[in-house]
Motif scaffolding. Structure first.
Motif, short mmCIF file in Angstrom:
data_model
loop_
_atom_site.label_atom_id
_atom_site.label_comp_id
_atom_site.label_asym_id
_atom_site.label_seq_id
_atom_site.Cartn_x
_atom_site.Cartn_y
_atom_site.Cartn_z
N CYS A 7 -17.41 -66.03 4.54
CA CYS A 7 -17.45 -65.23 3.32
C CYS A 7 -17.60 -66.14 2.11
O CYS A 7 -16.89 -67.13 1.97
CB CYS A 7 -16.16 -64.41 3.21
N HIS A 9 -17.40 -64.76 -1.04
CA HIS A 9 -16.76 -64.07 -2.17
C HIS A 9 -15.49 -64.80 -2.59
O HIS A 9 -14.85 -65.46 -1.78
CB HIS A 9 -16.43 -62.62 -1.78
N CYS A 13 -12.94 -62.35 1.36
CA CYS A 13 -12.70 -61.01 1.92
C CYS A 13 -11.70 -61.10 3.07
O CYS A 13 -11.62 -62.12 3.76
CB CYS A 13 -14.01 -60.42 2.43
N ALA A 24 -12.99 -55.52 2.55
CA ALA A 24 -14.05 -56.52 2.43
C ALA A 24 -15.22 -55.94 1.63
O ALA A 24 -15.44 -54.73 1.60
CB ALA A 24 -14.52 -56.96 3.81
N GLN A 25 -15.99 -56.81 1.00
CA GLN A 25 -17.13 -56.40 0.19
C GLN A 25 -18.25 -55.83 1.06
O GLN A 25 -18.57 -56.39 2.10
CB GLN A 25 -17.67 -57.60 -0.59
#
Length: 69
Positions: A7, A9, A13, A24-25
């Protein structure tokens, strides 16, 4: 199956093993088909069912609303 990228992000996430994995995105969202692919590899369905990257299935778990009279 291709290896999953970590991930990117910030903050990261939740993993597929986390109790909040549904947070989670989204990386692909198809509301007309009723599903969303999350960053952690979870395929989340509109009815709250899930298909996990290892092939296991989580039954729909939306809260019950109202009650029969």
């Amino acid at each position: 199956m291709s290896p999953r990228l970590p991930c990117q992000h910030q903050p990261s996430c939740p993993t597929v093993d986390a109790s909040d994995r549904e947070a989670a995105q989204p990386i692909a969202h198809y509301p007309e088909q009723g599903w969303t692919l999350l960053c952690n590899g979870v395929l989340l369905f509109e009815d709250t069912g899930e298909f996990l990257p290892d092939g296991s299935v989580v039954s729909p778990h939306r809260p019950l609303t109202g009650c029969a009279a």
